[in-house]
Design a protein around this motif. Structure first.
Motif, PDB file in Angstrom:
ATOM      1  N   ARG B  17       3.479  -7.573  -3.780  1.00 32.40           N
ATOM      2  CA  ARG B  17       4.722  -7.975  -3.134  1.00 32.40           C
ATOM      3  C   ARG B  17       5.015  -7.174  -1.872  1.00 32.40           C
ATOM      4  N   SER B  18       4.745  -5.860  -1.942  1.00 35.19           N
ATOM      5  CA  SER B  18       5.239  -5.028  -0.859  1.00 35.19           C
ATOM      6  C   SER B  18       4.546  -5.319   0.478  1.00 35.19           C
ATOM      7  N   LYS B  19       3.223  -5.422   0.457  1.00 40.85           N
ATOM      8  CA  LYS B  19       2.513  -5.648   1.723  1.00 40.85           C
ATOM      9  C   LYS B  19       1.390  -6.637   1.486  1.00 40.85           C
ATOM     10  N   PRO B  20       1.298  -7.655   2.307  1.00 40.80           N
ATOM     11  CA  PRO B  20       0.207  -8.594   2.106  1.00 40.80           C
ATOM     12  C   PRO B  20      -1.154  -7.946   2.347  1.00 40.80           C
ATOM     13  N   ALA B  21      -1.201  -6.928   3.206  1.00 37.58           N
ATOM     14  CA  ALA B  21      -2.480  -6.302   3.545  1.00 37.58           C
ATOM     15  C   ALA B  21      -3.131  -5.667   2.319  1.00 37.58           C
ATOM     16  N   ARG B  22      -2.331  -5.280   1.343  1.00 33.19           N
ATOM     17  CA  ARG B  22      -2.882  -4.580   0.189  1.00 33.19           C
ATOM     18  C   ARG B  22      -3.793  -5.455  -0.658  1.00 33.19           C
ATOM     19  N   LYS B  23      -3.582  -6.734  -0.567  1.00 38.09           N
ATOM     20  CA  LYS B  23      -4.389  -7.612  -1.398  1.00 38.09           C
ATOM     21  C   LYS B  23      -5.815  -7.747  -0.876  1.00 38.09           C
ATOM     22  N   ARG B  24      -5.983  -7.429   0.416  1.00 38.54           N
ATOM     23  CA  ARG B  24      -7.304  -7.627   1.007  1.00 38.54           C
ATOM     24  C   ARG B  24      -8.317  -6.611   0.509  1.00 38.54           C
ATOM     25  N   TRP B  25      -9.491  -7.122   0.201  1.00 40.73           N
ATOM     26  CA  TRP B  25     -10.580  -6.224  -0.130  1.00 40.73           C
ATOM     27  C   TRP B  25     -11.084  -5.584   1.145  1.00 40.73           C
ATOM     28  N   LEU B 280     -17.410   3.730   0.535  1.00 41.08           N
ATOM     29  CA  LEU B 280     -16.338   3.683   1.540  1.00 41.08           C
ATOM     30  C   LEU B 280     -15.245   2.721   1.099  1.00 41.08           C
ATOM     31  N   GLY B 281     -15.659   1.534   0.615  1.00 39.21           N
ATOM     32  CA  GLY B 281     -14.697   0.526   0.180  1.00 39.21           C
ATOM     33  C   GLY B 281     -13.851   1.006  -0.984  1.00 39.21           C
ATOM     34  N   ILE B 282     -14.517   1.654  -1.953  1.00 39.24           N
ATOM     35  CA  ILE B 282     -13.782   2.154  -3.120  1.00 39.24           C
ATOM     36  C   ILE B 282     -12.753   3.194  -2.687  1.00 39.24           C
ATOM     37  N   ARG B 283     -13.153   4.055  -1.753  1.00 31.20           N
ATOM     38  CA  ARG B 283     -12.222   5.058  -1.242  1.00 31.20           C
ATOM     39  C   ARG B 283     -10.998   4.403  -0.599  1.00 31.20           C
ATOM     40  N   LYS B 284     -11.249   3.360   0.180  1.00 28.16           N
ATOM     41  CA  LYS B 284     -10.131   2.683   0.854  1.00 28.16           C
ATOM     42  C   LYS B 284      -9.172   2.101  -0.177  1.00 28.16           C
ATOM     43  N   ILE B 285      -9.713   1.491  -1.224  1.00 26.40           N
ATOM     44  CA  ILE B 285      -8.856   0.925  -2.265  1.00 26.40           C
ATOM     45  C   ILE B 285      -8.053   2.036  -2.929  1.00 26.40           C
ATOM     46  N   GLN B 286      -8.717   3.156  -3.224  1.00 26.13           N
ATOM     47  CA  GLN B 286      -8.015   4.265  -3.880  1.00 26.13           C
ATOM     48  C   GLN B 286      -6.892   4.803  -3.008  1.00 26.13           C
ATOM     49  N   GLN B 287      -7.133   4.851  -1.703  1.00 26.15           N
ATOM     50  CA  GLN B 287      -6.100   5.366  -0.798  1.00 26.15           C
ATOM     51  C   GLN B 287      -4.874   4.475  -0.792  1.00 26.15           C
ATOM     52  N   LYS B 288      -5.094   3.173  -0.950  1.00 28.88           N
ATOM     53  CA  LYS B 288      -3.978   2.240  -0.842  1.00 28.88           C
ATOM     54  C   LYS B 288      -3.064   2.324  -2.039  1.00 28.88           C
ATOM     55  N   PHE B 289      -3.647   2.593  -3.223  1.00 27.04           N
ATOM     56  CA  PHE B 289      -2.778   2.583  -4.412  1.00 27.04           C
ATOM     57  C   PHE B 289      -2.249   3.967  -4.756  1.00 27.04           C
TER      58      PHE B 289
END
Lengths: 339, 289
Positions: B17-25, B280-289
């Motif tokens: 809900r908060s940011k649409p960008a968060r849903k992106r892989w 790198l991708g996993i790190r980015k996901i971890q940073q977002k949550f």
């Protein structure tokens, strides 16, 4: 004084590690396939000869006794005898160490400024094309096998373009080594005033050094990029930016100083990467250094050179870690307070 | 009705809900996984499509450059390099992944023991990991692989031991934090056996801390596998493995037969990059949550 006591304490710490490393090296080389005596005299000899050879090599003793003798010899500066070259290992090493040092030192001297510069540039303008290019390089540099890179360089720059001489060691077969001063041919040839030889030496160093730099700078770039990114978001940088200082000035005068400690740590890590890579690069370029010496003796189950080289490389790594740890004192005044 | 539904709804989709960008892989994760899938398809499909095995020798076809007939060319024995490169993927990925998993498993057990056992055991185990870390990774793996007779088991064990210290250290650190948490106290108060507490309660909670490096380590393990085989202490001929294939082309490079080593090298690079991108991708996901 604080520096000295810290250095001594830190030095004392390395003793158990070094001892453990000696135990590991000794047992690993004891387990080398094929009985060492058999490997030396061949399979078709009578048992008495084998027993005699074993006794002469000292491998008829129980293992703890062998280890004790091994330790005693090391502390007497005796690293054993290579039956492949027929020389004392210390003699062989003395001839080969300068070749490896020349390669490693040049690589390190080029890698650190290049890696730091690229990391800082990319972090200063995040999202720019420069950032993207440098990130792309870092990914490539961490994924490329250094031996393969070396081979492809040989193909392009020797076979296709003919810019460099063939990969046959430190000097050409017609060149005569410069008079021994430092053992580093680049320095020695300059001291001798032989510019032609200097050119020949440099032309043979370019590819191995370039391959190693390409691979070693990549992790440094990534690390500098990450810590620089954190630095540039910190309060004191924001204050400096808000005060109206230009970006370049902010980076140079405020951020750069703060990343030097992690860079120094990284240099210790890099030297491990470098020494591992040197084993492969020396093989590709027929470089007469210690790593190639170890690999060649391994292939014929010649134990003493292998033991000596692994000990040398590990000792060097431990020493570099020690120096880096102690040098934090000189660089960062905060460490003095903490200690 | 709303009192019950509302908290559930907020639990279910707070991120979306908060940011649409968060849903992106992250793109890097997609690319990394895509490379991996491509390799799996490649290794499954290529041998039957070409109709040759990795060790099939075709006489009169030594060292042929890449051509429409054999896309990657042939090696000094007349084996098809396309098939060999495709098949070698299995060896490299298997050795790299098993060795890193073995390293993680050994590290978890040693770390769990070190984190809970009496101090002298802790010191001993950490001393051992210190000694292992004192060696440059590749040099120690090389010495171990050379010390025992060359086999896939030797290779996996050598690499696993080299990569083990990190897992042991982080597990120990995580266990030391976890064992002071209330749930650990509760487990102890229930009178559960200490070993059960360590392995069923503390360890599962420590695992997430230790797994952050696993993708990077797999890429490192691929590099070590290729490097050891290149020097002749890893996978042995006639098996197809990238490092070994590169070394088989080493003597031809100065005479210009580049393709023998070129394609396996590109393969190593692509697979290592895939794992680095996944990391790198996993790190980015971890940073977002």
């Amino acid at each position: 004084m604080a520096v000295l006591s810290y250095a001594l304490r830190r030095l004392a710490w390395t003793i158990p590690t070094l001892f453990g490393a000696l135990v590991v090296i000794f047992f690993l080389t004891q387990a080398v396939p094929g009985n060492a005596a058999l490997a030396r005299v061949g399979l078709s000899v009578d048992p008495e000869t084998i027993a005699a050879v074993k006794a002469s090599m000292g491998i008829d003793q129980p293992i703890p006794v062998q280890f004790w003798i091994y330790l005693q010899n090391i502390f007497h500066g005796d690293l054993g005898h290579s039956w492949k070259t027929g020389n004392e290992v210390t003699f062989d090493l003395a001839q080969r160490i300068p070749a490896t040092i020349e390669l490693a030192l040049l690589t390190l001297i080029i890698t650190v400024p290049v890696g730091v510069a690229l990391g800082v540039l990319a972090a200063t303008w995040p999202g720019s094309w420069l950032d993207r290019t440098i990130q792309g390089y870092a990914l490539l540099g961490m994924g490329i096998p250094v031996f393969w890179l070396g081979m492809m360089c040989i193909f392009v720059f020797y076979f296709l373009l003919g810019w460099v001489p063939p990969p046959s060691g430190r000097i050409g077969i017609l060149d005569i080594a410069p008079p021994y001063v430092t053992g580093l041919y680049t320095v020695d040839s300059l001291i001798a005033g032989n510019l032609q030889l200097f050119g020949s030496v440099v032309s043979r160093l370019i590819l191995p050094v370039a391959s190693l730099v390409f691979v070693c700078a990549a992790p440094l770039v990534v690390m500098v990029y990450n810590i620089m990114g954190v630095q540039l978001r910190s309060d004191h940088i924001r204050a400096a930016t808000a005060a109206g200082l230009p970006r370049g000035e902010v980076v140079r005068r405020f951020a750069l100083k703060n990343i030097m400690i992690p860079v120094l740590t990284m240099v210790a890590h890099l030297s491990r990467l470098l020494l591992g890579g040197a084993v492969l690069v020396e093989t590709v370029f027929a470089w007469p250094g210690v790593a190639r010496y170890a690999v060649e003796s391994m292939q014929v189950a010649d134990l003493a050179p292998l033991q000596a080289v692994v000990l040398l490389i590990t000792g060097l790594t431990i020493a570099i870690n020690l120096i880096v740890d102690v040098s934090y004192f000189w660089i960062d005044p905060r460490v003095k307070v903490a200690a | 009705m709303t009192t019950l539904d509302q908290p559930l709804a907020t639990l279910a989709a707070p991120a979306a809900r908060s940011k649409p960008a968060r849903k992106r892989w992250p793109l890097s994760l997609t690319v990394g996984v895509a490379i991996l899938i491509a390799w799996v398809l490649f290794t499954i499909l290529v041998p039957p499509l070409i109709g040759r095995s990795a060790t099939d020798v075709v006489y009169g076809s030594k060292l042929l450059p890449p051509s429409p007939l054999s896309w990657f060319g042939t090696d000094a024995l007349g084996r098809d390099l396309l098939v060999r490169t495709a098949v070698a993927f299995r060896y490299d990925i298997l050795v790299a992944m098993t060795s890193v998993l073995a390293a993680a498993a050994m590290g978890l057990v040693l770390g769990a023991i070190a984190g809970t056992a009496p101090e002298w055991i802790d010191n001993l185990l950490m001393g051992i990991t210190d000694v292992i870390s004192a060696f440059p990774n590749f040099v120690l793996a090389l010495a171990m692989a050379a010390a025992f007779s060359p086999s896939p088991t030797t290779l996996v064990l050598s690499i696993a031991i080299v990569f083990m210290p990190y897992y042991a250290r982080t597990t120990r650190a995580a266990i030391l934090t976890e064992k002071n948490k209330p749930y650990a106290d509760a487990a102890r108060a229930m009178g559960l056996h200490p070993i059960r507490i360590v392995f069923l309660h503390l360890l599962p909670n420590s695992v997430p801390y230790t797994m952050t490096l696993i993708a990077t380590d797999v890429s490192g393990a691929i590099m070590v596998t290729a490097g050891l085989s290149f020097l002749g202490f890893g996978v042995q001929p006639p098996d197809a493995e990238w490092g070994l294939m590169i070394s088989e082309g080493n003597s031809f490079i100065i005479s210009g037969e580049w393709w023998v080593s070129f394609f396996p090298g590109v393969a190593v690079m692509s697979l290592i990059s895939a794992f680095l991108l996944i990391d790198l991708g996993i790190r980015k996901i971890q940073q977002k949550f």
